[in-house]
Scaffold this motif. Sequence first.
Motif, PDB file in Angstrom:
ATOM      1  N   CYS A  66       0.822  -1.211   0.000  1.00 21.21           N
ATOM      2  CA  CYS A  66       0.000   0.000   0.000  1.00 21.21           C
ATOM      3  C   CYS A  66       0.859   1.266   0.000  1.00 21.21           C
ATOM      4  O   CYS A  66       0.352   2.366  -0.116  1.00 21.21           O
ATOM      5  CB  CYS A  66      -0.930   0.002   1.203  1.00 21.21           C
ATOM      6  N   THR A  67       2.168   1.097   0.128  1.00 22.19           N
ATOM      7  CA  THR A  67       3.107   2.214   0.184  1.00 22.19           C
ATOM      8  C   THR A  67       4.094   2.087  -0.971  1.00 22.19           C
ATOM      9  O   THR A  67       4.735   1.050  -1.125  1.00 22.19           O
ATOM     10  CB  THR A  67       3.859   2.204   1.530  1.00 22.19           C
ATOM     11  N   VAL A  68       4.191   3.150  -1.777  1.00 23.14           N
ATOM     12  CA  VAL A  68       5.049   3.101  -2.964  1.00 23.14           C
ATOM     13  C   VAL A  68       6.066   4.243  -2.921  1.00 23.14           C
ATOM     14  O   VAL A  68       5.689   5.411  -2.955  1.00 23.14           O
ATOM     15  CB  VAL A  68       4.214   3.200  -4.261  1.00 23.14           C
ATOM     16  N   GLU A  83      15.431  13.253  -3.893  1.00 26.19           N
ATOM     17  CA  GLU A  83      14.136  13.084  -3.244  1.00 26.19           C
ATOM     18  C   GLU A  83      13.680  11.636  -3.275  1.00 26.19           C
ATOM     19  O   GLU A  83      13.995  10.899  -4.205  1.00 26.19           O
ATOM     20  CB  GLU A  83      13.064  13.906  -3.958  1.00 26.19           C
ATOM     21  N   ILE A  84      12.919  11.291  -2.252  1.00 24.28           N
ATOM     22  CA  ILE A  84      12.183  10.038  -2.232  1.00 24.28           C
ATOM     23  C   ILE A  84      10.734  10.428  -1.975  1.00 24.28           C
ATOM     24  O   ILE A  84      10.396  10.939  -0.905  1.00 24.28           O
ATOM     25  CB  ILE A  84      12.697   9.066  -1.153  1.00 24.28           C
ATOM     26  N   LYS A  85       9.899  10.213  -2.985  1.00 22.74           N
ATOM     27  CA  LYS A  85       8.473  10.528  -2.891  1.00 22.74           C
ATOM     28  C   LYS A  85       7.757   9.255  -2.463  1.00 22.74           C
ATOM     29  O   LYS A  85       7.939   8.199  -3.073  1.00 22.74           O
ATOM     30  CB  LYS A  85       7.951  11.007  -4.248  1.00 22.74           C
ATOM     31  N   VAL A  86       6.961   9.345  -1.398  1.00 19.13           N
ATOM     32  CA  VAL A  86       6.277   8.176  -0.857  1.00 19.13           C
ATOM     33  C   VAL A  86       4.775   8.408  -0.915  1.00 19.13           C
ATOM     34  O   VAL A  86       4.276   9.419  -0.418  1.00 19.13           O
ATOM     35  CB  VAL A  86       6.714   7.899   0.597  1.00 19.13           C
ATOM     36  N   THR A  87       4.058   7.450  -1.516  1.00 21.53           N
ATOM     37  CA  THR A  87       2.607   7.519  -1.617  1.00 21.53           C
ATOM     38  C   THR A  87       1.993   6.368  -0.832  1.00 21.53           C
ATOM     39  O   THR A  87       2.371   5.206  -1.026  1.00 21.53           O
ATOM     40  CB  THR A  87       2.151   7.431  -3.084  1.00 21.53           C
ATOM     41  N   TYR A  88       1.078   6.705   0.072  1.00 22.53           N
ATOM     42  CA  TYR A  88       0.325   5.704   0.824  1.00 22.53           C
ATOM     43  C   TYR A  88      -1.079   5.652   0.243  1.00 22.53           C
ATOM     44  O   TYR A  88      -1.721   6.683   0.072  1.00 22.53           O
ATOM     45  CB  TYR A  88       0.253   6.063   2.311  1.00 22.53           C
ATOM     46  N   ASN A  89      -1.558   4.439  -0.061  1.00 20.24           N
ATOM     47  CA  ASN A  89      -2.906   4.256  -0.594  1.00 20.24           C
ATOM     48  C   ASN A  89      -3.692   3.398   0.386  1.00 20.24           C
ATOM     49  O   ASN A  89      -3.483   2.191   0.486  1.00 20.24           O
ATOM     50  CB  ASN A  89      -2.848   3.585  -1.969  1.00 20.24           C
ATOM     51  N   GLY A  90      -4.608   4.039   1.110  1.00 16.30           N
ATOM     52  CA  GLY A  90      -5.417   3.353   2.113  1.00 16.30           C
ATOM     53  C   GLY A  90      -6.690   2.730   1.573  1.00 16.30           C
ATOM     54  O   GLY A  90      -7.521   2.246   2.352  1.00 16.30           O
ATOM     55  N   THR A  91      -6.871   2.705   0.249  1.00 14.72           N
ATOM     56  CA  THR A  91      -8.064   2.113  -0.352  1.00 14.72           C
ATOM     57  C   THR A  91      -8.184   0.647   0.073  1.00 14.72           C
ATOM     58  O   THR A  91      -7.249  -0.134  -0.075  1.00 14.72           O
ATOM     59  CB  THR A  91      -7.999   2.190  -1.893  1.00 14.72           C
ATOM     60  N   GLY A  92      -9.338   0.291   0.625  1.00 12.10           N
ATOM     61  CA  GLY A  92      -9.569  -1.079   1.050  1.00 12.10           C
ATOM     62  C   GLY A  92      -8.968  -1.428   2.395  1.00 12.10           C
ATOM     63  O   GLY A  92      -9.095  -2.557   2.865  1.00 12.10           O
ATOM     64  N   LYS A  93      -8.299  -0.497   3.025  1.00 14.77           N
ATOM     65  CA  LYS A  93      -7.701  -0.733   4.346  1.00 14.77           C
ATOM     66  C   LYS A  93      -8.682  -0.303   5.435  1.00 14.77           C
ATOM     67  O   LYS A  93      -9.511   0.580   5.222  1.00 14.77           O
ATOM     68  CB  LYS A  93      -6.388   0.052   4.515  1.00 14.77           C
TER      69      LYS A  93
END
Length: 126
Positions: A66-68, A83-93
Amino acid sequence: MKKIIVMTMLLCGMTSAMAQEIKFDKLTHNFGTFSEKEPVVTCVFTFTNVGDAPLIINQAVASCGCTVPEYTKTPIKPGEKGEIKVTYNGTGKFPGHFKKSITVRTNGTVEMTRLYIEGDMTEAKE
């Protein structure tokens, strides 16, 4: 034998003289509270090569799918930033608190650094 000792000392000296060192602006990011209606959040970790040789990020791996993380792929010259760009996707969590880690591996003197993201996703009210 004396030549081997001298060569070893020279190699060690050359290695330390050409060191790569990474320094992050922060190691943790807290997203705070956000709604399940908008479950995708993003942050950026900025780092600087404070060494005197090019720094390479070999990989950045998240503890969960869920974390990219996306990161600078080109060598970072001494004094430059990446840079390190971090995306969290809580869909379905499930709503609630989360804490995820991103393991960053480099060619630096410290080969591994862990970054953390956390936050609280609240239930969507209908």
